[in-house]
Enzyme design. Structure first.
Site, short mmCIF file in Angstrom:
data_model
loop_
_atom_site.label_atom_id
_atom_site.label_comp_id
_atom_site.label_asym_id
_atom_site.label_seq_id
_atom_site.Cartn_x
_atom_site.Cartn_y
_atom_site.Cartn_z
N ASP A 70 13.75 -1.99 -5.97
CA ASP A 70 13.61 -3.40 -5.64
C ASP A 70 14.43 -3.66 -4.36
OD1 ASP A 70 13.96 -6.16 -5.47
OD2 ASP A 70 14.37 -6.42 -7.62
N SER A 136 1.53 -14.66 7.80
CA SER A 136 0.25 -15.12 7.30
C SER A 136 -0.26 -16.29 8.12
CB SER A 136 0.44 -15.56 5.84
OG SER A 136 -0.66 -16.27 5.38
N ALA A 137 -1.58 -16.42 8.17
CA ALA A 137 -2.21 -17.57 8.82
C ALA A 137 -1.82 -18.87 8.12
CB ALA A 137 -3.73 -17.41 8.78
N TYR A 161 5.36 -20.35 -1.21
CA TYR A 161 4.97 -19.07 -0.60
C TYR A 161 4.86 -19.21 0.92
CZ TYR A 161 2.04 -15.36 1.18
OH TYR A 161 1.55 -14.34 1.96
N LYS A 165 7.10 -17.46 4.29
CA LYS A 165 6.59 -16.74 5.47
C LYS A 165 7.17 -17.37 6.74
CE LYS A 165 4.42 -13.68 3.37
NZ LYS A 165 4.90 -12.32 3.43
N ARG A 304 -10.11 -27.27 -4.17
CA ARG A 304 -8.81 -26.81 -4.68
C ARG A 304 -7.72 -27.48 -3.84
NH1 ARG A 304 -7.76 -20.40 -4.52
NH2 ARG A 304 -7.79 -20.82 -2.29
P1 NAD Z 1 0.61 -6.77 -2.97
O1 NAD Z 1 1.19 -7.62 -4.05
O2 NAD Z 1 -0.57 -5.94 -3.31
O3 NAD Z 1 1.72 -5.83 -2.35
C1 NAD Z 1 3.08 -6.18 -2.31
C2 NAD Z 1 3.86 -5.01 -2.89
O4 NAD Z 1 5.26 -5.34 -2.83
C3 NAD Z 1 3.52 -4.72 -4.34
O5 NAD Z 1 3.25 -3.33 -4.48
C4 NAD Z 1 4.79 -5.11 -5.12
O6 NAD Z 1 5.00 -4.27 -6.24
C5 NAD Z 1 5.85 -4.94 -4.05
N1 NAD Z 1 7.05 -5.78 -4.21
C6 NAD Z 1 7.12 -7.10 -4.45
N2 NAD Z 1 8.41 -7.49 -4.50
C7 NAD Z 1 9.16 -6.38 -4.28
C8 NAD Z 1 10.56 -6.12 -4.20
N3 NAD Z 1 11.46 -7.09 -4.39
N4 NAD Z 1 10.98 -4.85 -3.94
C9 NAD Z 1 10.08 -3.86 -3.75
N5 NAD Z 1 8.76 -4.04 -3.83
C10 NAD Z 1 8.31 -5.29 -4.08
O7 NAD Z 1 0.29 -7.77 -1.75
P2 NAD Z 1 -0.54 -7.49 -0.42
O8 NAD Z 1 -1.78 -8.29 -0.49
O9 NAD Z 1 -0.60 -6.06 -0.14
O10 NAD Z 1 0.42 -8.23 0.62
C11 NAD Z 1 1.41 -7.53 1.34
C12 NAD Z 1 2.17 -8.51 2.21
O11 NAD Z 1 1.26 -9.18 3.08
C13 NAD Z 1 2.89 -9.61 1.43
O12 NAD Z 1 4.12 -9.88 2.07
C14 NAD Z 1 1.96 -10.79 1.57
O13 NAD Z 1 2.66 -12.01 1.47
C15 NAD Z 1 1.42 -10.58 2.95
N6 NAD Z 1 0.13 -11.22 3.18
C16 NAD Z 1 -0.89 -10.97 2.29
C17 NAD Z 1 -2.10 -11.60 2.48
C18 NAD Z 1 -3.22 -11.40 1.48
O14 NAD Z 1 -4.12 -12.25 1.41
N7 NAD Z 1 -3.25 -10.31 0.71
C19 NAD Z 1 -2.29 -12.46 3.56
C20 NAD Z 1 -1.24 -12.67 4.46
C21 NAD Z 1 -0.03 -12.04 4.24
C1 WQD Z 2 -10.83 -18.50 0.45
C2 WQD Z 2 -11.89 -19.59 0.34
C3 WQD Z 2 -11.30 -21.33 -1.20
C4 WQD Z 2 -11.31 -18.76 -4.74
C5 WQD Z 2 -4.93 -17.36 0.64
C6 WQD Z 2 -3.52 -17.81 0.93
C7 WQD Z 2 -3.12 -17.35 2.31
C8 WQD Z 2 -3.34 -15.85 2.45
C9 WQD Z 2 -4.71 -15.44 2.05
C10 WQD Z 2 -1.32 -14.74 1.87
C11 WQD Z 2 -11.32 -21.01 0.29
C12 WQD Z 2 -12.48 -20.57 -1.70
C13 WQD Z 2 -11.37 -19.29 -3.48
C14 WQD Z 2 -12.33 -19.10 -5.67
C15 WQD Z 2 -13.39 -20.42 -3.97
N1 WQD Z 2 -2.48 -15.11 1.59
N2 WQD Z 2 -12.40 -20.10 -3.09
N3 WQD Z 2 -13.33 -19.93 -5.26
O1 WQD Z 2 -6.84 -19.82 0.30
O2 WQD Z 2 -7.87 -18.95 2.45
O3 WQD Z 2 -5.81 -17.94 1.61
O4 WQD Z 2 -5.00 -15.93 0.74
O5 WQD Z 2 -0.68 -15.02 2.83
O6 WQD Z 2 -1.80 -17.70 2.48
O7 WQD Z 2 -3.47 -19.23 0.86
O8 WQD Z 2 -7.88 -17.51 0.40
O9 WQD Z 2 -9.40 -16.23 -1.03
O10 WQD Z 2 -7.97 -18.02 -2.07
O11 WQD Z 2 -9.85 -18.70 -0.57
O12 WQD Z 2 -14.33 -21.17 -3.65
O13 WQD Z 2 -12.31 -18.67 -6.84
O14 WQD Z 2 -12.57 -19.41 -0.91
O15 WQD Z 2 -11.43 -22.72 -1.47
O16 WQD Z 2 -12.23 -21.84 0.96
P1 WQD Z 2 -7.11 -18.69 1.18
P2 WQD Z 2 -8.74 -17.54 -0.91
#
Ligand code: NAD
Ligand code: WQD
Length: 350
Positions: A70, A136-137, A161, A165, A304
């Site tokens: 961790d 993230s966006a 969340y 970021k 949502r």
């Molecule tokens: P994920 O949950 O699949 O991967 C994150 C990993 O981090 C997991 O394997 C989890 O076990 C590990 N983790 C969490 N807390 C921890 C800790 N304290 N110590 C060690 N390990 C830890 O998520 P992901 O989708 O691969 O996302 C990776 C990164 O990208 C995250 O920071 C997320 O916020 C960011 N991000 C994700 C998205 C998305 O939509 N997936 C979009 C933008 C940004």
């Molecule tokens: C996409 C579109 C929903 C689920 C999130 C986080 C963002 C980033 C990426 C980490 C939207 C619609 C969704 C469903 C639907 N993560 N939707 N039915 O909200 O753009 O972004 O993930 O950083 O921070 O907010 O992604 O995949 O949840 O939604 O209609 O069951 O799909 O309204 O238009 P989002 P999403």
């Protein structure tokens, strides 16, 4: 640090067992890097390591080490840095569920921000000051104008969340002001989907998926009855929300490009990683239906809370500076998501 070749470079990847992390580890190993994964497996399975091994083969996997740690556990993290001569860190570890962050703000601030602070302190002690961070966006909130460039206004996030970021971006930027030796790259991902073309690794959400594509994929495989479309009255071409979906392998390549680009430089730089193309919820359902070969049922529901109508990226800066550009389109992303989901209907398990 001085510029080094991949075969002489050790990259520590926090969260490397997760969705984006595992794909990035594959790309790093295939490009010759030494990789140290640090993950507490709170949202991933140890089985992903065997899958990575199967994708990259014995030689490349021999350059990969895993520590179940961790990042909030300072002593354990110090031990990892003592055992490996880490040159750079790619920092994925954190919690990422928007809705859950509203229910559990302390857990999110503690893990995401507390974990990052501990990581940076341990890095500084070890003399490693180069980090790529998963932003993230979400930091752009509801856009005033599209496409979003790195300079577009940042809006206060509507959930803990998103705040984590934005706050971590600020922490890392402040580090570069205080100590010009820090080399920070902030990557703002749009909507990562898809899976490795092998079907061996992919997104493996626990419980009911919050995000659209995992929900669509589970509906396609028969685990869910119908996709719930959150609103069809947005000011978009078909009334449903529009997002910039990016293939996770393109995102992984963006990290490898950033590593090469940051070679020896200092300061902070931010890049959008998307495709620049917006797709609606109905575009995704239609495209996934084509990928899986049958109609995916959907029902339209209310919007949502907290969702924006539309966003998509201007990625010109990543192209110009790092020579990176997304290669995959939505059909590729749906094909690879389906390949992963159909081969692993229950994910990888605990
Ligand atoms: P994920 O949950 O699949 O991967 C994150 C990993 O981090 C997991 O394997 C989890 O076990 C590990 N983790 C969490 N807390 C921890 C800790 N304290 N110590 C060690 N390990 C830890 O998520 P992901 O989708 O691969 O996302 C990776 C990164 O990208 C995250 O920071 C997320 O916020 C960011 N991000 C994700 C998205 C998305 O939509 N997936 C979009 C933008 C940004
Ligand atoms: C996409 C579109 C929903 C689920 C999130 C986080 C963002 C980033 C990426 C980490 C939207 C619609 C969704 C469903 C639907 N993560 N939707 N039915 O909200 O753009 O972004 O993930 O950083 O921070 O907010 O992604 O995949 O949840 O939604 O209609 O069951 O799909 O309204 O238009 P989002 P999403």
């Amino acid at each position: 640090m001085d510029s080094k070749k991949p075969e002489d470079t050790c990259v520590l990847v926090t969260g490397g067992a997760g969705f984006i992390g595992s794909h990035t580890v594959v790309d790093l190993l295939e490009n010759g890097y030494h990789v140290v994964i640090v993950d507490d497996l709170s949202n991933s399975s140890p089985r992903v390591l065997d899958r990575i091994h199967r994708i990259v083969g014995d030689e490349a996997f021999s350059r990969c080490t895993f520590h179940e740690v961790d990042i909030c556990d300072r002593a354990a993290l110090e031990e990892v840095f003592a055992r490996h001569d880490v040159d750079r860190v790619i920092h994925f570890a954190g919690f990422k569920a928007v809705g859950e962050s509203v229910e559990k703000p302390l857990e999110y601030y503690s893990n995401n921000i507390g974990g990052t602070l501990t990581l940076c302190e341990v890095m500084r002690e070890a003399g490693c000051k180069a980090i790529i961070f998963s932003s993230s966006a979400t930091v752009y909130g509801d856009p005033d104008a599209l496409p979003l460039t790195e300079d577009s206004p940042k809006k206060p996030a509507t959930n803990p969340y998103g705040w984590t970021k934005w706050m971590i971006e600020q922490v890392l930027t402040d580090l570069t002001v205080a100590d010009p030796e820090w080399d920070v790259v902030l990557l703002r991902y749009f909507n990562p989907i898809g899976a490795h073309p092998s079907g061996l690794i992919g997104e493996d959400p626990k419980g009911i998926p919050n995000n659209l594509v995992p929900y669509v994929a589970q509906t396609a495989v028969g685990k869910r009855e119908a996709v719930h479309v959150f609103g069809d009255d947005y000011p978009t071409p078909d009334g449903t929300g529009v997002r910039d979906y990016i293939h996770v392998c393109d995102l992984a390549a963006g990290h490898v490009a950033a590593l090469a680009w940051m070679n020896g430089r200092c300061g902070v730089e931010v890049f959008n990683l998307g495709t620049g193309v917006g797709s609606s919820v109905l575009d995704v359902v239609k495209c996934f239906s084509e990928a899986c070969g049958h109609e995916i049922p959907y029902v339209v529901e209310a919007r949502r809370a907290g969702d924006v109508a539309e966003n998509y990226a201007d990625c010109a800066k990543a192209g110009r500076e790092m020579g990176w550009k997304a290669r995959y389109d939505l059909a590729d992303m749906c094909r690879d998501s389906w390949n992963w989901q159909s081969k692993n209907p229950d994910g990888l398990g605990a």
